[in-house]
Design a protein around this motif. Structure first.
Motif, short mmCIF file in Angstrom:
data_model
loop_
_atom_site.label_atom_id
_atom_site.label_comp_id
_atom_site.label_asym_id
_atom_site.label_seq_id
_atom_site.Cartn_x
_atom_site.Cartn_y
_atom_site.Cartn_z
N ASP A 148 -53.92 24.84 -21.51
CA ASP A 148 -55.12 24.21 -20.98
C ASP A 148 -55.16 22.70 -21.20
O ASP A 148 -56.12 22.04 -20.78
CB ASP A 148 -56.37 24.84 -21.62
CG ASP A 148 -56.54 26.31 -21.25
OD1 ASP A 148 -56.06 26.71 -20.17
OD2 ASP A 148 -57.13 27.05 -22.07
N LEU A 149 -54.13 22.15 -21.84
CA LEU A 149 -54.11 20.73 -22.14
C LEU A 149 -53.48 19.94 -20.98
O LEU A 149 -52.65 20.46 -20.23
CB LEU A 149 -53.32 20.47 -23.42
CG LEU A 149 -53.86 21.15 -24.69
CD1 LEU A 149 -52.91 20.90 -25.86
CD2 LEU A 149 -55.26 20.65 -25.03
N ASP A 150 -53.86 18.67 -20.88
CA ASP A 150 -53.31 17.78 -19.86
C ASP A 150 -51.83 17.54 -20.15
O ASP A 150 -51.48 17.07 -21.25
CB ASP A 150 -54.08 16.46 -19.88
CG ASP A 150 -53.65 15.51 -18.78
OD1 ASP A 150 -52.69 15.82 -18.06
OD2 ASP A 150 -54.28 14.43 -18.65
N PRO A 151 -50.92 17.84 -19.22
CA PRO A 151 -49.50 17.65 -19.49
C PRO A 151 -49.08 16.19 -19.55
O PRO A 151 -48.00 15.87 -20.06
CB PRO A 151 -48.82 18.37 -18.32
CG PRO A 151 -49.83 18.33 -17.23
CD PRO A 151 -51.16 18.42 -17.89
N ALA A 152 -49.89 15.29 -19.02
CA ALA A 152 -49.56 13.86 -19.02
C ALA A 152 -50.79 13.06 -19.46
O ALA A 152 -51.40 12.33 -18.67
CB ALA A 152 -49.08 13.41 -17.65
N PRO A 153 -51.17 13.18 -20.71
CA PRO A 153 -52.38 12.48 -21.18
C PRO A 153 -52.10 11.00 -21.43
O PRO A 153 -50.96 10.53 -21.36
CB PRO A 153 -52.69 13.20 -22.49
CG PRO A 153 -51.34 13.59 -23.01
CD PRO A 153 -50.53 13.93 -21.79
N GLU A 154 -53.16 10.28 -21.75
CA GLU A 154 -53.01 8.88 -22.14
C GLU A 154 -52.15 8.82 -23.41
O GLU A 154 -52.36 9.56 -24.36
CB GLU A 154 -54.37 8.25 -22.41
CG GLU A 154 -54.29 6.81 -22.85
CD GLU A 154 -55.64 6.23 -23.26
OE1 GLU A 154 -55.71 5.03 -23.55
OE2 GLU A 154 -56.62 7.02 -23.30
N GLN A 155 -51.18 7.91 -23.39
CA GLN A 155 -50.26 7.79 -24.52
C GLN A 155 -50.01 6.33 -24.85
O GLN A 155 -50.18 5.44 -24.00
CB GLN A 155 -48.91 8.44 -24.20
CG GLN A 155 -48.96 9.92 -23.90
CD GLN A 155 -47.59 10.44 -23.50
OE1 GLN A 155 -46.67 10.49 -24.31
NE2 GLN A 155 -47.46 10.84 -22.23
N ARG A 208 -47.31 9.33 -18.13
CA ARG A 208 -46.00 9.72 -18.66
C ARG A 208 -46.05 11.12 -19.23
O ARG A 208 -46.93 11.43 -20.04
CB ARG A 208 -45.58 8.72 -19.74
CG ARG A 208 -44.20 8.96 -20.32
CD ARG A 208 -43.90 7.91 -21.40
NE ARG A 208 -42.55 8.08 -21.90
CZ ARG A 208 -42.20 8.93 -22.83
NH1 ARG A 208 -43.12 9.72 -23.37
NH2 ARG A 208 -40.94 9.02 -23.23
N PRO A 209 -45.10 12.01 -18.86
CA PRO A 209 -45.07 13.35 -19.46
C PRO A 209 -44.80 13.26 -20.96
O PRO A 209 -44.11 12.36 -21.44
CB PRO A 209 -43.93 14.06 -18.73
CG PRO A 209 -43.74 13.28 -17.47
CD PRO A 209 -44.09 11.86 -17.80
#
Length: 374
Positions: free
Chosen positions: A231-238, A331-332
């Motif tokens: 359920d998590l975003d695969p490309a979150p803010e990083q 970015r993944p």
């Protein structure tokens, strides 16, 4: 009174008793007269026995006394054994919503984890810091407490999974069991699973059913963690960041002064940082999404622009100075960061369950001593 020759009487004259030397009277010995009829029957009866009869009677008395002593000892031993094998195993180490977790289960997990961590310690690199909480030596030192927590978490996990309709099959348990038996590192081509499993059972004194039950808990935790991670975003803010960690605020201010004097961040990190994972790499942490570091760390780091470093940030790990190299919104995640986020998400989910449950830790030094000896 006149003494000899008409003089005064001699000192002490007239004080003695008649008939005694030196003027003292002789004291008559007192004789006790005991009538035979006044002697207790047991004594008269005993005195009237023959030597053979007395010997036989003495042997009977000794036998009766020995029997009484053995009976008392047997009772004491029985009470001790009852406590060791009946009472103590059923004592709770914790309770979850009123459900007790028995000491017998706690002792089994101690045996399993002690074997597992000892094996990991034997294969740990010599350069690893034993003070790191993830190091096998550090985990062994806190095992008596963490085992009770692990059992509590497993109980909460099973209850929540049942409510959500999440389960596991034999294949998942077999996979977890194989990973446990084969141990860390690569598996040799000639690895004999049956022989290795038999050796583990001998060393831990646990049967197959007990070990499989613990592997079932691990398999269920993996299934739940995977569902949460999905359920998590695969490309979150990083951000790609580095850090310097020191123990005191004064040391952190010294680091800031060095950076303000244009000393390279990587060099200061190698020389001053106490973080064993990042210091050898100049403080480099790689790419990180939110949620992997303490909240105060995230708040400061994600507010920085690339190229900027923070003022000292306090967390339970120490004082941090953070440098951000890059930012990305698309970015993944790297595999290592994705696994860390998965674990953190699962740990936070468990913490929520614990907060909502009635959890009581009932572990005592006596239970710890019993479980360790067992």
């Amino acid at each position: 009174m006149v003494g000899p020759g008409g003089g005064p009487p001699a000192p002490g004259a007239g004080r003695g008793r008649a008939g005694a030397p030196g003027g003292r009277a002789a004291r008559k010995p007192v004789q006790a007269h005991v009538r035979w009829r006044d002697v207790p029957n047991s004594v008269r009866d005993w005195s009237e026995l023959t030597r053979a009869q007395r010997t036989a009677a003495s042997a009977k008395i000794v036998a009766v006394a020995a029997t009484l002593i053995l009976s008392v000892v047997s009772v004491l031993v029985g009470v001790a054994l009852h406590g060791e094998f009946v009472v103590r195993p059923s004592e709770p180490v914790s309770s979850v919503n009123g459900d007790p977790i028995p000491a017998s289960r706690y002792a089994d997990l101690l045996a399993l984890r002690r074997f597992e961590l000892s094996r990991e310690l034997a294969n740990a690199p010599t350069s690893a810091d034993p003070r790191d909480p993830s190091h096998p030596q550090a985990q062994l030192s806190t095992l008596t407490i963490s085992a009770a927590t692990e059992l509590t978490n497993a109980h909460l996990l099973r209850g929540r999974a049942a409510l959500d309709g999440v389960g596991i099959d034999d294949h998942a348990v077999n996979v977890a069991l194989y990973e446990f038996v084969s141990g860390p590192g690569d598996v040799a081509d000639d690895f004999d699973f049956r022989a290795a499993f038999a050796e583990i059972r001998d060393q831990t004194q646990l049967d197959s059913r007990t070990i499989r039950s613990f592997m079932a808990d691990r398999a269920l935790a993996d299934v739940v963690a995977d569902r949460l991670a999905a359920d998590l975003d695969p490309a979150p803010e990083q951000i790609r960041a580095s850090q310097i960690v020191v123990l005191t605020e004064e040391a952190a201010e010294t680091v800031i002064a060095q950076l303000d004097a244009y000393q390279p961040f990587e060099l200061v990190a190698e020389q001053a940082s106490t973080d064993p994972d990042s210091a050898p790499d100049g403080g480099d942490l790689g790419w990180l999404p939110r949620g992997l570091m303490p909240d105060a760390w995230d708040e400061a780091a994600f507010a920085l622009r690339p190229g900027g470093y923070s003022q000292p940030i306090s967390t339970p790990q120490g004082w941090h100075v953070i440098l951000v190299h890059e930012q990305s919104d698309s970015r993944p995640l790297d595999p290592a960061a994705a696994e860390r986020r998965r674990q953190v998400t699962y740990d936070n989910w468990l913490q929520t369950l614990r907060s909502a449950a009635d959890v009581q830790f009932l572990l005592t030094p006596e239970i710890i001593d019993w479980a360790t000896r067992r």
